[in-house]
Design a protein around this motif. Structure first.
Motif: not given
Length: 560
Positions: A136-137, A143-144, A159-160, A187-188
């Motif tokens: 998931t985003p 992670a960052t 994508l994040n 949310r995408p």
């Protein structure tokens, strides 16, 4: 002990007496399935196979095998070595197994990169992740958040938050050219398609110089040699790639034989004729080192992405898993039956064998019916040894028809190893029992070759599709996946038949059965000395076998 790559063996030398390989267990794979003691090699060919006493009478320098086993040189019938060499300049590949592993990899990468620079997760299919889903985003954000992050599975991407923002996706009204953004709770979460706008945002991968690419390719071929590989099928090359291999060979810098498969996308006879004219090669052009062997079309997609052409609709379960939309979808159909008949017929008239990337059972049957239709009008089609590439779900009808049409199969045992449990759970147990159905092909008398479809990474065991032939043999013999499960006990192969899938049957696919695949008088001296007895060692030890020496054309190309 570190391996030593014996490339100096390719320097010119004066022909002398034969080299005698004595005191071994030589698995000849001849018609009598002999295990010989000794073998003599001269001018790149085998001149005799027999007992120690018989071979010693020929005179010459001797190599003491010390009782070790010798196998014919191993043939990797599906790889993309130029692509793998080129991809290595983008960074070292890492095989990942779960979402925490992905997060750890991203964190390590982020610690070395400036904030704001893109991080793309190495290609690891969701079918092989423990969670069996896209990350998931939010998991990528964990992670960052200081770097835009991309996880991509061919045509679907996650994508994040930073990545979505750079792509311009801020709410459900946002559009991406060529893409379909999926939203959950406002949310995408994933985008289908839209690769062009994504790639436009990201830095271009480094372009190696010709010398850099050649050096990497030679390094990779040396690693192939280290696992016993002496021949490869470059399964999607072009004229430039073919000429690169020929140039390496001319300079005595090529340590694997290469059989070139040329991929094209023409949809009719005129397109085939135009492609072959532009290619400027005839079937069989080349020599024992580098030869043009086949044309290739891509008929469907793949099991990892939900685009394989099945004999039935994908249904609700598979559709939901792949994040597709239509449960009545049967997979990608890149060619109609009429187009395939026209293409196969045109290639046959030009003297070219042809192969088809086709993963699903529905697509494979359409391909075979097209081959059958052409062969009725052009009987010479039977002699072309049509190749089915991948063909993951053989049925009795399929194997009988393939045998009738003199068709061979190139398929990937590592996919069974990593993906069989996913197939059992998402497709169903009966599909898992057919998956990579080696026993079905062999029972029907269809020549089948197992291989890697290696495309990224240099680690034989942990690249994008392992190219370790001894892991392949273990999978074929044990029929165990990476969880130790067996799906379809009847699909197991004997140890000799498993060995044939990377030697004699592999050689048949490229019309090389009189030159390669077994250790007999007159054949090319390609062989590998291994550290234990493949035929009698414990089954679990097969995947741990290590080559001690690899010989190609009578020259040692690897010595441990």
């Amino acid at each position: 002990m570190k391996p030593i790559y014996a490339l100096l063996a390719f320097q010119a030398f004066a022909a002398a007496a034969p080299t005698l390989y004595l005191n071994g267990k030589i698995v000849t794979l001849d018609a009598q399935e002999r295990i010989a003691e000794a073998m003599a090699v001269e001018d790149g060919k085998i001149v005799a196979v027999g007992t120690n006493d018989e071979i010693k009478q020929l005179g010459g320098s001797a190599v003491d095998l010390g009782g070790e086993m010798v196998l014919p040189g191993l043939i990797e019938t599906h790889c993309h070595s130029i692509g793998a060499a080129r991809a290595s300049f983008a960074g070292e590949y890492q095989e990942l197994y779960d979402i925490p592993g992905i997060q750890a990899w991203i964190k390590a990468k982020a610690a070395k990169q400036a904030p704001g620079t893109w991080i793309e997760v190495p290609r690891n299919e969701i079918t092989r992740l423990k969670e069996r889903r896209f990350p998931t985003p939010e998991e990528l954000d964990a992670a960052t958040t200081q770097h835009p992050v991309l996880f991509v599975s061919v045509t679907k991407s996650v994508l994040n938050s930073a990545g979505w923002k750079l792509l311009g996706v801020v709410d459900e009204k946002s559009k991406v050219a060529g893409g379909d953004v999926i939203f959950e709770n406002g949310r995408p979460v994933l985008i289908r398609g839209g690769q062009a706008p994504l790639r436009a945002l990201m830095p271009q991968p480094p372009t190696p110089s010709e010398d850099q690419l050649r050096a990497k390719l030679k390094e990779l071929h040396g690693i192939y040699n280290s696992v016993g590989i002496t021949s490869i099928f470059e399964r999607a090359t072009d004229r430039a790639g073919f000429d690169l291999f020929r140039d390496l060979s001319a300079k005595h810098e090529l340590t694997t034989r290469v059989r070139g498969t040329f991929r094209f996308s023409a949809k009719d006879a005129a397109g085939v004729e135009s492609y072959v004219k532009k290619l400027g090669l005839q079937f069989g052009e080349g020599d024992d080192m580098v030869r043009a062997s086949c044309l290739k079309i891509t008929v469907d997609g793949g099991i990892h992405w939900g685009t394989t052409w099945l004999s039935e609709p994908h249904g609700e379960k598979r559709t939901a898993f792949y994040r597709n939309t239509d449960p009545y979808y049967e997979g990608t159909h890149s060619y109609t039956s009429e187009q395939m008949r026209e293409i196969f017929g045109a290639a046959n008239k030009l003297g070219w064998p042809i192969s088809a990337h086709v993963t699903g059972d529905g697509g494979a049957m359409e391909v075979l019916r097209a081959v059958e239709a052409v062969s009725q009008q052009q009987p010479s089609m039977i002699d072309r040894r049509f190749n089915l590439i991948h063909c993951y779900f053989p049925s009795d009808e399929m194997t009988v028809l393939a045998k009738k049409l003199n068709v061979g199969v190139d398929t990937q045992s590592y996919l069974y190893f990593r993906d069989a449990d996913f197939i059992a759970k998402i497709y169903g147990p009966s599909w898992a029992e057919r998956f990579l159905g080696l026993g079905s092909w062999v029972k029907a008398g269809v020549p089948v070759a197992i291989n890697s479809d290696h495309m990224i990474g240099f680690d034989p065991d942990h690249c994008m599709n392992s190219f370790n032939p001894f892991l392949m043999l273990y999978i074929a013999v044990s029929r165990k996946d990476d969880l130790g499960q067996i799906h379809g006990e009847h699909q197991k192969l004997s140890r000799l038949d498993a060995l044939r899938t990377i030697t004699t049957w592999a050689a048949w696919l490229s019309f090389d059965e009189k030159r390669l695949g077994s250790l007999e008088k007159g054949k090319l001296a390609d062989f590998v000395v291994i550290d234990r007895d493949y035929l009698t060692c414990a089954e679990n030890e097969i995947k741990a076998i290590k080559p001690l020496r690899t010989v190609m054309g009578g020259k040692t190309v690897f010595l441990r």
